[in-house]
Design a protein around this motif. Structure first.
Motif, short mmCIF file in Angstrom:
data_model
loop_
_atom_site.label_atom_id
_atom_site.label_comp_id
_atom_site.label_asym_id
_atom_site.label_seq_id
_atom_site.Cartn_x
_atom_site.Cartn_y
_atom_site.Cartn_z
N GLN A 145 75.45 2.10 12.01
CA GLN A 145 76.74 3.16 11.35
C GLN A 145 75.97 3.67 10.11
O GLN A 145 75.46 2.94 9.40
CB GLN A 145 77.77 2.37 11.28
N GLU A 146 76.21 4.83 9.88
CA GLU A 146 75.84 5.39 8.72
C GLU A 146 76.39 4.75 7.32
O GLU A 146 77.62 4.36 7.45
CB GLU A 146 76.31 7.04 8.58
N GLY A 147 75.45 4.51 6.34
CA GLY A 147 75.70 3.79 5.29
C GLY A 147 75.38 2.40 5.36
O GLY A 147 75.22 1.67 4.44
N ARG A 197 65.27 4.18 -1.01
CA ARG A 197 66.30 3.55 -0.35
C ARG A 197 65.49 2.68 0.91
O ARG A 197 65.97 1.89 1.53
CB ARG A 197 67.24 4.50 0.57
N ILE A 198 64.04 2.55 0.60
CA ILE A 198 63.36 1.86 1.73
C ILE A 198 62.47 0.86 0.92
O ILE A 198 62.29 1.02 -0.25
CB ILE A 198 62.44 2.75 2.67
N ALA A 199 62.41 -0.21 1.54
CA ALA A 199 61.53 -1.21 0.93
C ALA A 199 60.89 -1.92 2.17
O ALA A 199 61.04 -2.18 3.09
CB ALA A 199 62.53 -2.15 0.04
N SER A 240 58.36 -6.52 6.91
CA SER A 240 59.62 -6.03 7.45
C SER A 240 60.02 -4.83 6.57
O SER A 240 59.60 -4.67 5.42
CB SER A 240 60.66 -6.85 7.29
N LEU A 241 60.57 -3.81 7.29
CA LEU A 241 60.86 -2.62 6.73
C LEU A 241 62.40 -2.68 6.37
O LEU A 241 63.24 -3.07 7.49
CB LEU A 241 60.46 -1.42 7.47
N HIS A 242 62.90 -2.36 5.25
CA HIS A 242 64.42 -2.34 5.22
C HIS A 242 64.63 -0.87 4.53
O HIS A 242 64.26 -0.53 3.69
CB HIS A 242 64.63 -3.41 3.96
N ILE A 243 65.96 -0.36 5.33
CA ILE A 243 66.21 1.06 5.09
C ILE A 243 67.71 0.53 4.70
O ILE A 243 68.60 0.11 5.41
CB ILE A 243 66.37 1.76 6.06
N THR A 244 68.29 0.80 3.50
CA THR A 244 69.62 0.93 2.79
C THR A 244 70.23 2.15 2.85
O THR A 244 69.62 3.20 2.86
CB THR A 244 69.75 0.17 1.71
N GLU A 245 71.57 2.06 2.93
CA GLU A 245 72.39 3.24 3.07
C GLU A 245 72.15 4.34 4.04
O GLU A 245 71.64 5.32 3.44
CB GLU A 245 72.49 3.90 1.32
N GLY A 275 56.63 0.39 18.09
CA GLY A 275 57.81 1.38 17.64
C GLY A 275 59.15 0.91 17.66
O GLY A 275 59.32 -0.05 18.64
N THR A 276 60.11 1.43 17.02
CA THR A 276 61.42 1.17 16.88
C THR A 276 62.33 2.66 16.87
O THR A 276 61.98 3.25 15.94
CB THR A 276 61.87 0.36 15.77
N ARG A 277 63.01 2.73 17.67
CA ARG A 277 63.70 3.89 17.97
C ARG A 277 65.12 3.58 17.00
O ARG A 277 65.93 2.90 17.59
CB ARG A 277 64.19 4.33 19.15
N VAL A 278 65.22 4.33 15.86
CA VAL A 278 66.56 4.14 15.07
C VAL A 278 67.37 5.23 15.27
O VAL A 278 66.88 6.37 15.07
CB VAL A 278 66.06 3.90 13.62
N LEU A 279 68.63 4.76 15.63
CA LEU A 279 69.63 5.89 15.79
C LEU A 279 70.91 5.51 14.57
O LEU A 279 71.22 4.49 14.58
CB LEU A 279 70.55 6.21 17.26
N VAL A 280 71.07 6.57 13.63
CA VAL A 280 72.20 6.26 12.73
C VAL A 280 73.37 7.09 13.48
O VAL A 280 73.13 8.55 13.01
CB VAL A 280 71.65 6.74 11.43
N LYS A 281 74.52 6.51 13.50
CA LYS A 281 75.75 7.21 14.02
C LYS A 281 76.46 7.50 12.85
O LYS A 281 76.91 6.73 11.84
CB LYS A 281 76.34 6.16 15.01
N PRO A 282 76.88 8.96 12.72
CA PRO A 282 77.89 9.28 11.60
C PRO A 282 79.20 8.85 11.82
O PRO A 282 79.42 8.17 12.86
CB PRO A 282 77.90 10.81 11.74
#
Lengths: 113, 115
Positions: A14-16, A61-63, A74-79, A106-113
């Motif tokens: 979810q977004e955020g 926002r990435i670490a 690991s990759l961490h994406i916040t917010e 690969g990882t397909r990431v979907l951020v839902k608004p």
């Protein structure tokens, strides 16, 4: 040769919220670990990388975190934001292996608004 | 503008035909690479080159030929195309220095369909 495993293959958030992608590698000589983001119809683009002399690196926002003993990073994406939706690839390489990058699946990431 | 360009962006060819994918970079990077991207396999290295006239095989080289007569160009040739070579092909370059590797810079890919 090097083998890089990446999980999960798809990730919906979810977004955020935060997103975490994990990779393991097999070659203990690997010392360079980049992450790439691929948007539709484009080539992968570097978003962050880490070298084996550090354990963590952050850029807004990435670490990325690296555990050399366990051979995983690991990759961490916040917010997360809708524009973070893409395919993400981890990779590993060593100078001894001739600067060749071995990629995870690969990882397909979907951020839902 | 400086960068790495691939041509053509899309190509349809028939089984058995020879096809060449072009790659040109303007950074004068020493290393260049060809990867193929297939669903479920991520990016797999086909061939790479450390400098002009120096090339070496990657993970999946069979059926492909490369050359590097000039630093800026690294063409990939499929000598007799097969359906299993239907894929998206990416060219990349890098310029490693010291003991650390450096990032790859990718082109936007060539989508090849072999019928």
């Amino acid at each position: 040769g090097e083998n890089v495993e990446q999980h999960p293959s798809t990730l919906s958030v979810q977004e955020g919220d935060s997103a975490v992608i994990k990779c393991t590698y097999s070659d203990s000589a690997s010392n360079y670990f980049p992450w790439y983001k691929q948007e539709l119809g484009k080539g992968p683009q570097l978003i962050i990388d880490i070298r084996s002399n550090v354990g963590e690196k952050k850029d807004q926002r990435i670490a990325v975190t690296l555990n050399k003993t366990a051979k995983h990073f690991s990759l961490h994406i916040t917010e997360t934001q809708p524009e973070d939706s893409a395919v993400y690839f981890c990779a590993a390489s060593s100078k001894a292996a001739g600067n060749k990058l071995t990629f995870g699946g690969g990882t397909r990431v979907l951020v839902k608004p | 503008d400086a960068g790495i360009t691939q041509s053509p962006r899309y190509k349809i060819t028939e089984t058995g035909r020879q096809v060449t994918l072009m790659c040109h970079q303007t950074w004068s990077h020493s290393y260049m690479f060809w990867y193929r991207q297939d669903l479920g396999h991520g990016l797999r290295l086909i061939y790479y080159s450390a400098a002009a006239d120096i090339t070496d095989k990657g993970e999946v080289p069979d059926g492909y030929v490369v050359s590097r007569s000039k630093t800026e160009n690294f063409p990939l040739t499929l000598e007799s195309a097969t359906r299993s070579q239907t894929s998206v092909y990416f060219c990349a370059s890098s310029d490693p220095a010291g003991i650390w590797n450096s990032p790859l810079h990718f082109g936007n890919g060539t989508r090849l369909t072999v019928t």
